[in-house]
Design a protein around this motif. Structure first.
Motif, PDB file in Angstrom:
ATOM      1  N   UNK A   1     -28.677  -3.984 -43.936  1.00 28.75           N
ATOM      2  CA  UNK A   1     -28.668  -3.403 -42.595  1.00 28.75           C
ATOM      3  C   UNK A   1     -29.939  -2.612 -42.310  1.00 28.75           C
ATOM      4  N   UNK A   2     -30.328  -1.741 -43.228  1.00 31.01           N
ATOM      5  CA  UNK A   2     -31.514  -0.909 -43.005  1.00 31.01           C
ATOM      6  C   UNK A   2     -32.784  -1.737 -43.009  1.00 31.01           C
TER       7      UNK A   2
ATOM      8  N   UNK B   1     -21.568   1.844 -36.246  1.00 30.67           N
ATOM      9  CA  UNK B   1     -22.862   1.355 -35.774  1.00 30.67           C
ATOM     10  C   UNK B   1     -23.965   2.404 -35.953  1.00 30.67           C
ATOM     11  N   UNK B   2     -23.728   3.365 -36.821  1.00 25.26           N
ATOM     12  CA  UNK B   2     -24.759   4.342 -37.146  1.00 25.26           C
ATOM     13  C   UNK B   2     -24.924   5.455 -36.148  1.00 25.26           C
TER      14      UNK B   2
ATOM     15  N   UNK C   1     -26.032  -6.522 -32.604  1.00 26.39           N
ATOM     16  CA  UNK C   1     -26.767  -7.745 -32.298  1.00 26.39           C
ATOM     17  C   UNK C   1     -27.720  -8.138 -33.416  1.00 26.39           C
ATOM     18  N   UNK C   2     -28.289  -7.145 -34.105  1.00 28.24           N
ATOM     19  CA  UNK C   2     -29.184  -7.476 -35.212  1.00 28.24           C
ATOM     20  C   UNK C   2     -28.421  -8.156 -36.345  1.00 28.24           C
TER      21      UNK C   2
ATOM     22  N   UNK D   1     -37.301  -4.208 -39.974  1.00 29.32           N
ATOM     23  CA  UNK D   1     -38.044  -5.421 -39.624  1.00 29.32           C
ATOM     24  C   UNK D   1     -38.082  -5.613 -38.108  1.00 29.32           C
ATOM     25  N   UNK D   2     -36.912  -5.453 -37.455  1.00 29.87           N
ATOM     26  CA  UNK D   2     -36.864  -5.610 -36.001  1.00 29.87           C
ATOM     27  C   UNK D   2     -37.712  -4.531 -35.307  1.00 29.87           C
ATOM     28  N   UNK D   3     -37.711  -3.316 -35.865  1.00 31.15           N
ATOM     29  CA  UNK D   3     -38.530  -2.247 -35.282  1.00 31.15           C
ATOM     30  C   UNK D   3     -40.015  -2.597 -35.386  1.00 31.15           C
TER      31      UNK D   3
END
Length: 304
Positions: free
Chosen positions: A290-291, A156-157, A218-219, A296-298
């Motif tokens: 993923x990135x 999960x990074x 979740x993303x 986009x969510x940020x």
């Protein structure tokens, strides 16, 4: 083998580990073919060994992943009956995905993603054949995703801090993905059932979305849901147009059934499996998007 040794071998022989990943993937794909065929039938996936539909055992030299189908021209050596190209396709697909995992991710994360993608492949073809997703690929995969997230935080990074901190953060991310993924699909299924006055989505899809969230966060779960809807729409429309123009079902048409569970011709108002769409979108997210999705969510978060 530690990371330093892997780096040393990779520097001396840059082709070695990618080749190993591809070959291992092809072998795993061969095993997945067994799982896809036997698991829904309630048969052992271990015993007996590979055998033809006529009952004759398949010799090792006729069971070489990918190559054997072409060498035998799609026909069994023992009895001459044809067998599906899908066997070679599953092996080649798994091999290619394993290669991408090794090229894109550090070793520990690569192995975790390989396990995840293997489960997605098996679940996809079982759902296509039987319109079911066995619990081992939904509940079991979800539990595995949470456990691996604690053990391999980079899934999960989370890496670079104290292991215990990274482990807890990754584990929480997996739990969030599991709950949000399954919760979103469940609420959509319930609302759609009320509006359409019939079951719109099976509970297996709910559990499967949670399993994808456990590996993707979740993303990734949100992406899999809406990306899967887009994949499914394109797939369905192409198959429907093919059927109209050619007068016969498309070779890639999804299986369909009536609300009562009876086979039905392809058309609007019939049930189609959503699991393969979720799987395709989940794989695309983890390998390629993923990135971009995180950015986009940020950006959305800043606007809100």
């Amino acid at each position: 083998m530690n990371s330093a040794a892997i780096a040393e071998v990779s520097a001396a022989f840059p082709w070695f580990f990618p080749a190993v990943a591809f070959l291992v993937g092809a072998c795993i794909g061969s095993f997945l073919n067994v799982v896809i065929y036997r698991l829904p039938a309630g048969q052992s996936i271990v015993h007996p060994g590979s055998h033809c539909a006529c009952g004759a055992p398949i010799a090792w030299h006729d069971n070489i992943p990918i190559l054997s189908w072409f060498i035998l021209r799609g026909r069994a050596r023992c009895c001459g009956r044809p067998y599906s190209f899908r066997y070679a396709f599953v092996e080649a697909l798994t091999a290619t995905l394993f290669l991408l995992c090794w090229l894109f991710f550090p070793p520990a994360k690569a192995v975790c993603v390989m396990l995840f993608l293997s489960a997605l492949i098996a679940a996809t073809f079982i759902d296509l054949d039987h319109l079911i997703i066995p619990d081992v690929f939904s509940l079991g995969l979800g539990v595995l995703g949470v456990i691996l997230s604690f053990v391999v935080p980079s899934l999960h990074g989370h890496e670079g801090n104290l292991f215990i901190i990274d482990s807890m953060r990754a584990g929480v991310a997996a739990l969030q993905g599991l709950l949000i993924g399954s919760g979103l699909v469940l609420w959509i299924a319930l609302v759609a059932e009320v509006l359409l006055k019939k079951e719109a989505m099976g509970f297996g899809d709910v559990k499967f979305a949670g399993a994808i969230g456990a590996f993707c966060g979740w993303q990734g779960a949100v992406f899999a849901l809406f990306g899967g809807a887009m994949v499914g729409t394109v797939w369905f429309v192409v198959a429907l147009v093919w059927q109209k123009l050619a007068g016969r079902p498309s070779p890639v048409a999804p299986p369909t059934e009536t609300p009562e569970g009876e086979p039905a011709p392809l058309g609007f108002g019939v049930h189609v499996p959503f699991g393969p769409m979720l799987a395709i979108a989940g794989a695309l997210y983890l390998l390629f998007f993923q990135r971009a999705v995180a950015v986009w969510f940020a950006q959305v978060g800043e606007l809100l």
